[in-house]
Design a protein around this motif. Structure first.
Motif, mmCIF file in Angstrom:
data_model
loop_
_atom_site.group_PDB
_atom_site.id
_atom_site.type_symbol
_atom_site.label_atom_id
_atom_site.label_comp_id
_atom_site.label_asym_id
_atom_site.label_seq_id
_atom_site.Cartn_x
_atom_site.Cartn_y
_atom_site.Cartn_z
ATOM 1 N N ALA A 116 0.850 -1.187 0.000
ATOM 2 C CA ALA A 116 0.000 0.000 0.000
ATOM 3 C C ALA A 116 0.887 1.238 0.000
ATOM 4 C CB ALA A 116 -0.934 -0.007 1.205
ATOM 5 N N MET A 117 0.832 1.977 -1.063
ATOM 6 C CA MET A 117 1.560 3.234 -1.164
ATOM 7 C C MET A 117 0.775 4.294 -0.402
ATOM 8 S SD MET A 117 4.064 2.220 -3.041
ATOM 9 C CE MET A 117 4.882 3.813 -3.219
ATOM 10 N N ALA A 118 1.459 5.328 0.045
ATOM 11 C CA ALA A 118 0.801 6.429 0.743
ATOM 12 C C ALA A 118 1.608 7.692 0.533
ATOM 13 C CB ALA A 118 0.687 6.110 2.233
ATOM 14 N N ASP A 140 -2.083 2.259 -5.106
ATOM 15 C CA ASP A 140 -1.571 3.622 -5.194
ATOM 16 C C ASP A 140 -2.680 4.576 -4.764
ATOM 17 O OD1 ASP A 140 -0.320 5.993 -5.863
ATOM 18 O OD2 ASP A 140 -0.459 5.681 -8.028
ATOM 19 N N ALA A 141 -2.561 5.090 -3.542
ATOM 20 C CA ALA A 141 -3.578 5.990 -2.997
ATOM 21 C C ALA A 141 -2.942 6.859 -1.926
ATOM 22 C CB ALA A 141 -4.735 5.179 -2.408
ATOM 23 N N VAL A 142 -3.587 7.961 -1.598
ATOM 24 C CA VAL A 142 -3.067 8.867 -0.580
ATOM 25 C C VAL A 142 -3.006 8.173 0.776
ATOM 26 C CG1 VAL A 142 -3.501 11.034 0.662
ATOM 27 C CG2 VAL A 142 -3.777 10.935 -1.833
ATOM 28 N N ASN A 143 -4.049 7.431 1.124
ATOM 29 C CA ASN A 143 -4.092 6.700 2.402
ATOM 30 C C ASN A 143 -3.752 7.599 3.581
ATOM 31 O OD1 ASN A 143 -4.915 4.075 1.513
ATOM 32 N ND2 ASN A 143 -2.901 3.852 0.582
ATOM 33 N N ARG A 199 -5.936 2.986 5.714
ATOM 34 C CA ARG A 199 -4.827 2.067 5.988
ATOM 35 C C ARG A 199 -5.358 0.745 6.547
ATOM 36 N NH1 ARG A 199 -1.816 6.950 9.122
ATOM 37 N NH2 ARG A 199 -1.699 8.345 7.321
ATOM 38 N N GLY A 200 -6.375 0.848 7.407
ATOM 39 C CA GLY A 200 -6.999 -0.349 7.968
ATOM 40 C C GLY A 200 -7.672 -1.193 6.914
ATOM 41 N N GLN A 201 -8.207 -0.565 5.892
ATOM 42 C CA GLN A 201 -8.826 -1.287 4.776
ATOM 43 C C GLN A 201 -7.811 -2.225 4.133
ATOM 44 O OE1 GLN A 201 -10.098 1.453 1.745
ATOM 45 N NE2 GLN A 201 -11.047 -0.125 0.497
ATOM 46 N N TRP A 202 -6.573 -1.752 3.960
ATOM 47 C CA TRP A 202 -5.538 -2.581 3.320
ATOM 48 C C TRP A 202 -5.036 -3.660 4.273
ATOM 49 C CZ3 TRP A 202 -7.192 -1.558 -0.968
ATOM 50 C CH2 TRP A 202 -7.432 -0.263 -1.409
ATOM 51 N N PHE A 249 3.497 -1.143 3.960
ATOM 52 C CA PHE A 249 3.193 0.243 3.646
ATOM 53 C C PHE A 249 4.463 0.974 3.250
ATOM 54 C CE2 PHE A 249 -0.315 -1.015 6.342
ATOM 55 C CZ PHE A 249 -1.401 -0.430 5.719
ATOM 56 N N VAL A 250 4.358 1.744 2.156
ATOM 57 C CA VAL A 250 5.457 2.565 1.674
ATOM 58 C C VAL A 250 4.917 3.983 1.516
ATOM 59 C CG1 VAL A 250 7.132 2.973 -0.166
ATOM 60 C CG2 VAL A 250 6.514 0.611 0.459
ATOM 61 N N GLU A 251 5.408 4.877 2.350
ATOM 62 C CA GLU A 251 4.984 6.274 2.276
ATOM 63 C C GLU A 251 6.051 7.066 1.527
ATOM 64 O OE1 GLU A 251 3.492 9.917 5.157
ATOM 65 O OE2 GLU A 251 4.799 8.389 6.009
#
Length: 170
Positions: A4-6, A74-77, A83-86, A99-101
């Protein structure tokens, strides 16, 4: 694995997501084009299309995970609910969530990148710097372990760092 990108719009997360997708031969599921497609299909912008785009992205990502593929979202998250959704999606599929911010430590560069970009997403207006600044104020603190990449670092270096982080997360 679910990656999950953020990060704020224009920080460089889509660039890193695409590079990871190429390197890992993993699909990249991006929320912005999904939301734009809803608008093009006639869903009113007054509807909660941002939330709906996350739900659609979750469904598409879940299908890829069910096939045994690593998938990159690829989402702002910006909030813990996203984040919990992922985290929940990864748990349901028995895979690890990573997670990769992506941040841009130089605000002047971040603003120039945002204002100069044109992603070509039909029907999707690029956010203004003022909108990004408002989102920055609403951005929730992190509770998840994550890798933070600075877009001021060259992409090849950030890609190598991300791949090492993901390899250690498996």
């Amino acid at each position: 694995m679910l990656i999950a990108m953020a990060g704020l719009p224009g920080a460089g997360k889509s660039t890193v997501a695409r590079a990871l997708g190429r390197e890992l031969a993993a699909p990249v599921v991006s929320v912005d084009p999904i939301e734009a497609a809803m608008w093009r299909a006639g869903v009113s912008r007054g509807q909660p299309t941002g939330l709906a785009a996350y739900v659609v992205a979750e469904t598409v990502a879940g299908d890829a995970l069910a096939l045994g593929q690593t998938v990159i979202v690829d989402a702002v998250n910006a909030v813990d609910a996203a984040r919990g959704q992922w985290r929940s999606l990864a748990e349901r599929h028995g895979v690890r969530a990573a997670f990769v911010e992506v941040v841009c430590s130089d605000r002047a560069v971040h603003r120039r990148r945002l204002e100069a970009r044109s992603r070509g997403i039909e029907g999707f207006a690029e956010p203004t710097w003022e909108a990004v600044e408002r989102l920055r104020e609403e951005y929730a603190p992190w509770t998840d372990h994550r890798l933070v990449l600075d877009a001021m670092t060259a992409l090849p270096s950030n890609l190598a760092t991300a791949l090492a982080f993901l390899a250690a997360a498996t």
